[in-house]
Write an enzyme that holds these catalytic residues in place. Structure first.
Site, PDB file in Angstrom:
ATOM      1  N   LYS A  76     -13.111  -8.158  -0.401  1.00  0.00           N
ATOM      2  CA  LYS A  76     -12.753  -7.163  -0.771  1.00  0.00           C
ATOM      3  C   LYS A  76     -13.334  -6.962  -2.279  1.00  0.00           C
ATOM      4  CE  LYS A  76      -8.737  -3.990  -1.245  1.00  0.00           C
ATOM      5  NZ  LYS A  76      -7.200  -3.627  -0.944  1.00  0.00           N
ATOM      6  N   SER A 151      -5.830   0.200   1.744  1.00  0.00           N
ATOM      7  CA  SER A 151      -7.255   0.390   0.896  1.00  0.00           C
ATOM      8  C   SER A 151      -8.143  -0.595   1.213  1.00  0.00           C
ATOM      9  CB  SER A 151      -6.686  -0.020  -0.392  1.00  0.00           C
ATOM     10  OG  SER A 151      -6.371  -1.144  -0.680  1.00  0.00           O
ATOM     11  N   SER A 175      -1.930  -2.420   2.550  1.00  0.00           N
ATOM     12  CA  SER A 175      -3.411  -2.310   2.691  1.00  0.00           C
ATOM     13  C   SER A 175      -4.044  -3.199   3.384  1.00  0.00           C
ATOM     14  CB  SER A 175      -3.953  -2.146   1.307  1.00  0.00           C
ATOM     15  OG  SER A 175      -3.696  -1.104   0.659  1.00  0.00           O
TER      16      SER A 175
END
Ligand code: GLN
Length: 484
Positions: A76, A151, A175
């Site tokens: 990420k 997210s 997330s």
């Protein structure tokens, strides 16, 4: 190759079925061919990936390989990566190249993983649909008109579509679990403090936690084992030793006591999602688990408490992005105040600004007691509910999300509707507990997640129960049509 689990890929590498370079080239070719439809990667780094693959092949040849050596993953874009751009999904960091690796990145690199690139995400991890990214939304591989969740939306979409073997993620309010549920994969957010936050760009420091998104619980056990553990550079890092998660994966789960909170099965829960979750629970009963109804009376207050605590902490954490020390700087500033104002106005997107404003307001003199202090009190009540529940049951289960993935744009104009996506995940973060989402039967072709919540440091038990479920069922093996 991309449908294989990490264990299978590692066996292929050891037995010389293929090299890490071949495996890496395979993923790079898939990214080039398939990612334009998804937008899951912000940065693809073929050169560094191939160099890491060659180094892994050399380690394998020398007999010095571990189970993750040569396995292509992606991070990420919230984790700092030395020499590789780290944007956090924001224009603010559009050209930021970190001078060091995050602890999580460093530990996985030491285990020999190959990093294919950096994955798209909501700006500064604020969002539930990956639509707040400066780099554009990510699309769900099961239906590209729908969101992948957020997210960690890029992480979930890339793993589900076979564009990396596994991915890192972070979970402040859901997330990891929510996008894992929307994309039909496994995601685990460990106990707060289990993985180091060093080098992980801060959103809400008392809630942020790193974890992984994978094709199976067994894969998650491998990655989490390599990432977790005490780090003196993170003052909230836990000193608790990291058990061998692989060693307990196949433990018998007969006698496991599961609690279903009535607050997680009430109004707002889609009937199809509920039926799938209950079918997943029935499989666990077949394996010898027993199910009882419980209550987490303060759970409905978790969304309002979170949307005071998280913005408050974000308003403080994001103060550092001022155009001087870090981040985007506006052109031709007139004076220092103009530089701050325009750099921040240009660098941050609308959702980040909304949170900074809410947080600044909640922390201001005269409002602090009414909002921030109150929210912290609620947080204690929520944690107490869990403490009482864990006197009665071993794990708490329910849906990860109230619905399946929604269409792009469906909630962008209604922040409160967007925030309610995390209604079942946020309480876990407020209490600091570990949570995991596994895929169960899809509804109308869209994935559904079953959430499991454990007591502090019960990651091994969560992975064990998820693995036993995955041994008994095939839900986690489904691949999105078009990405086979
Ligand atoms: N969707 C939640 C938010 O927007 C959670 C985000 C997260 O876990 N990083 O704050």
């Amino acid at each position: 190759m991309h449908e294989q689990s990490i264990t299978e890929l590692a066996a292929g590498l050891r037995e010389k079925g293929f090299s890490s370079r071949e495996l890496t080239e395979h993923y790079l070719a898939r990214i080039e061919r398939l990612d334009p439809a998804l937008n899951s990667y912000i940065t693809v780094s073929a050169d560094t990936a191939l160099a890491a693959a060659d180094a892994a092949d050399a380690r394998i040849a020398a007999g010095d390989a571990g189970p993750l050596t040569g396995i292509p993953i992606a991070h990420k874009d919230i984790f700092l990566t030395e020499g590789l751009k780290t944007t956090c999904g924001s224009r603010m960091l559009d050209n930021f190249v970190a001078p060091f690796d995050a602890t999580v990145v460093e530990r996985l690199a030491a285990a020999g993983v190959v990093v294919l690139g950096k994955l798209n995400m909501d700006e500064f991890a604020m969002g539930s649909s990956n639509e707040t990214s400066y780099y554009g939304p990510v699309r769900n591989p099961w239906d590209t008109t729908r969101v992948p969740g957020g997210s960690s939306g890029g992480s979930a979409a890339a793993v589900a579509a076979g564009l990396c073997a596994a991915a890192s993620g972070t979970d402040t309010g859901g997330s990891i679990r929510q996008p894992a549920a929307f994309c039909g994969i496994t995601g685990i957010k460990p106990t707060y403090g289990r993985c180091s936050r060093w080098g992980m760009i801060a959103f809400a420091s008392s809630l942020d936690q790193a974890g992984v998104l994978t094709r199976s619980a067994a894969d998650a056990a491998l990655l989490l084992g390599a990432m977790a553990g005490f780090d003196e550079r993170d003052s909230t890092s836990a000193s608790e030793p990291v058990p061998d998660y692989g060693a307990t994966l196949t433990d018998d789960i007969a006698g496991l006591r599961i609690g279903l909170p009535k607050e997680y099965f009430g109004e707002g829960l889609d009937a199809g999602v509920e039926a799938s979750v209950r079918a997943g629970l029935a499989e666990l009963e077949k394996l010898g688990a027993s199910i009882t109804d419980i209550s987490l009376p303060n759970a409905p207050l978790s969304v309002p408490a979170y949307y005071v605590v998280a913005p408050a902490e974000c308003s403080s954490n994001l103060a550092r992005f001022d155009g001087v020390r870090y981040g985007h700087r506006c052109e031709a500033p007139q004076d220092l105040e103009d530089l701050y104002k325009r750099s921040r106005a240009e660098g941050f997107g609308a959702e980040v600004k909304r949170r900074i404003m809410i947080g600044t307001y909640a922390l201001s003199a005269g409002y602090f007691d009414a909002y921030y202090l109150k929210a912290q009190q609620l947080r204690h009540l929520i944690a107490d509910d869990f403490r009482r529940a864990f006197e009665q049951v071993d794990l708490i289960m329910g849906p990860t999300t109230p619905t399946t993935a929604f269409p792009l744009g469906a909630k962008t104009d209604d922040p409160v509707a967007m925030y309610l996506n995390d209604i079942y995940t946020i309480a876990t973060n407020l209490a600091g507990l570990p949570g995991l989402s596994v895929p169960v039967a899809p509804v109308d072709g869209l994935p559904v997640g079953l959430q499991m919540i454990g007591n502090y440091f019960a990651e091994g038990r969560l992975l064990n129960v998820a693995h036993r479920l995955q041994q008994a069922t095939d839900w986690h093996r489904a691949v999105p049509p078009g990405f086979a």
